[in-house]
Motif scaffolding. Structure first.
Motif, PDB file in Angstrom:
ATOM      1  N   ALA A 119     -11.313   1.821 -12.681  1.00 20.09           N
ATOM      2  CA  ALA A 119     -11.494   0.439 -12.215  1.00 20.09           C
ATOM      3  C   ALA A 119     -11.779   0.349 -10.725  1.00 20.09           C
ATOM      4  CB  ALA A 119     -10.248  -0.385 -12.549  1.00 20.09           C
ATOM      5  N   ALA A 120     -11.109   1.175  -9.928  1.00 18.88           N
ATOM      6  CA  ALA A 120     -11.169   1.021  -8.468  1.00 18.88           C
ATOM      7  C   ALA A 120     -12.040   2.052  -7.775  1.00 18.88           C
ATOM      8  CB  ALA A 120      -9.749   1.072  -7.891  1.00 18.88           C
ATOM      9  N   GLY A 121     -12.352   3.137  -8.457  1.00 15.58           N
ATOM     10  CA  GLY A 121     -13.131   4.184  -7.822  1.00 15.58           C
ATOM     11  C   GLY A 121     -12.251   5.189  -7.092  1.00 15.58           C
TER      12      GLY A 121
ATOM     13  N   VAL B  66       0.872  -1.177   0.000  1.00 15.64           N
ATOM     14  CA  VAL B  66       0.000   0.000   0.000  1.00 15.64           C
ATOM     15  C   VAL B  66       0.906   1.223   0.000  1.00 15.64           C
ATOM     16  CG1 VAL B  66      -1.962  -1.092   1.162  1.00 15.64           C
ATOM     17  CG2 VAL B  66      -0.169  -0.008   2.525  1.00 15.64           C
ATOM     18  N   ALA B  67       0.326   2.384  -0.232  1.00 13.51           N
ATOM     19  CA  ALA B  67       1.115   3.606  -0.275  1.00 13.51           C
ATOM     20  C   ALA B  67       0.392   4.723   0.467  1.00 13.51           C
ATOM     21  CB  ALA B  67       1.401   3.999  -1.717  1.00 13.51           C
ATOM     22  N   ASP B  68       1.059   5.822   0.599  1.00 11.58           N
ATOM     23  CA  ASP B  68       0.642   6.924   1.447  1.00 11.58           C
ATOM     24  C   ASP B  68       0.000   8.044   0.628  1.00 11.58           C
ATOM     25  OD1 ASP B  68       0.396   8.791   3.430  1.00 11.58           O
ATOM     26  OD2 ASP B  68       2.528   9.102   3.727  1.00 11.58           O
TER      27      ASP B  68
ATOM     28  N   LEU C 135      -7.833   2.452  -0.918  1.00 12.80           N
ATOM     29  CA  LEU C 135      -7.791   2.695  -2.363  1.00 12.80           C
ATOM     30  C   LEU C 135      -6.709   1.840  -3.017  1.00 12.80           C
ATOM     31  CD1 LEU C 135      -8.716   4.183  -4.881  1.00 12.80           C
ATOM     32  CD2 LEU C 135      -7.183   6.072  -4.258  1.00 12.80           C
ATOM     33  N   CYS C 136      -5.554   1.748  -2.369  1.00 12.02           N
ATOM     34  CA  CYS C 136      -4.477   0.918  -2.914  1.00 12.02           C
ATOM     35  C   CYS C 136      -4.903  -0.539  -3.034  1.00 12.02           C
ATOM     36  CB  CYS C 136      -3.233   1.024  -2.036  1.00 12.02           C
ATOM     37  SG  CYS C 136      -2.360   2.598  -2.148  1.00 12.02           S
TER      38      CYS C 136
ATOM     39  N   TRP D  34      -7.718   8.560   7.847  1.00 13.69           N
ATOM     40  CA  TRP D  34      -6.636   7.572   7.926  1.00 13.69           C
ATOM     41  C   TRP D  34      -7.165   6.229   7.423  1.00 13.69           C
ATOM     42  CZ3 TRP D  34      -3.142   7.399  12.895  1.00 13.69           C
ATOM     43  CH2 TRP D  34      -2.401   8.590  12.969  1.00 13.69           C
ATOM     44  N   GLY D  35      -6.418   5.578   6.582  1.00 13.24           N
ATOM     45  CA  GLY D  35      -6.818   4.293   6.049  1.00 13.24           C
ATOM     46  C   GLY D  35      -7.459   4.383   4.683  1.00 13.24           C
TER      47      GLY D  35
END
Length: 263
Positions: A152-154, A137-139, A172-173, A166-167
């Motif tokens: 694709a993911a929204g 995951v990324a920030d 999303l990742c 937070w989160g």
């Protein structure tokens, strides 16, 4: 790429970032959540009718970018300073073709040590390194998303993670990964993060961390179940590849770097 900068007061921080973005000849827009932003020069400003927060402001930036035909959009905190070549580094054509989310490395990675840079100095003096990291995951401090990944993911979930969101970046990742695209951190781009200046102007550090951490845990548990932490594992072992020939350089971020950001 269009860069969106969600802001709430702290105008002097945004002005410093505007100078960096102007130097980089970046396309960018200020998402004014406070309704009081005063432009430094001729920068574009979209004033929200209400405080959308970081996640809502970022989503507005994404929608603006993709409605205007950009292939990439970025959300970028206003309390950051940027390395030279920052934009071109994020869009480096040598990055894997399946890149759905791309982030720079930086100097304040308490939550995401896999994006920690060995370099800890001023962003303007950073020397780009021809390497990239494959991440779980990324920030969201500085996060690029491709049009393909967004379709694709929204967008960022503004309802599950409380007012501090937070989160939402990790969620999303995970959705981008589920859609078959990769999450990468590039050492061609670097930023200084001055550290939660906006939120700490309104809340104590203890209250902020307690409320944001609780909301993140609740939201992730609701979406991914009790073992949600295994899905956002912030492992110190991540593949680091050369951008020159894609060869594996190492399989970990140095232990001393992890320790420095964990204390």
């Amino acid at each position: 790429m269009l860069i969106g900068v969600p802001v709430y007061k702290q105008i002097e921080l945004t002005h410093a970032l505007v100078l960096d973005l102007t130097r980089e000849e970046a396309d960018f827009v200020i998402i004014d959540n406070g309704g009081d932003y005063v432009p430094l020069a001729q920068e574009r400003v979209i004033s929200a009718d209400t405080n959308l927060g970081w996640a809502g402001g970022s989503n507005l930036a994404f929608r603006t970018a993709f409605s205007e035909g950009f292939d990439y959009a970025m959300t970028l905190n206003n309390d950051t300073r940027l390395s030279q070549g920052f934009v071109s580094g994020l869009l480096d054509r040598r990055l894997p073709k399946d890149a759905g989310i791309i982030c720079p490395v930086y100097d304040d990675c308490f939550s995401y040590p896999t994006l920690a840079s060995v370099y800890r100095g001023a962003a303007v003096d950073y020397k780009p390194v021809d390497r990239y990291r494959t991440l779980p995951v990324a920030d969201g401090t500085g996060m690029v998303i491709s049009r393909k990944a967004w379709v694709a993911a929204g967008e960022l979930d503004t309802r599950s993670f409380g007012p501090f969101a937070w989160g939402a970046d990790a969620d999303l990742c995970l959705r981008v990964r589920q859609a078959g695209m990769g999450i990468y951190g590039t050492e061609m781009s670097y930023m200084n993060h001055l550290g939660k200046r906006t939120v700490l102007a309104e809340h104590s550090k203890f209250a902020y961390h307690a409320k944001a951490g609780w909301a993140m845990s609740r939201g992730m548990r609701k979406i991914y179940g009790r073992d949600w932490r295994t899905k956002v594992d912030k492992a110190t072992t991540v593949p680091v590849h050369s951008l020159v020939n894609d060869a594996l350089v190492t399989e970990h971020v140095p232990a001393d770097i992890i320790a420095a950001y964990s204390n």
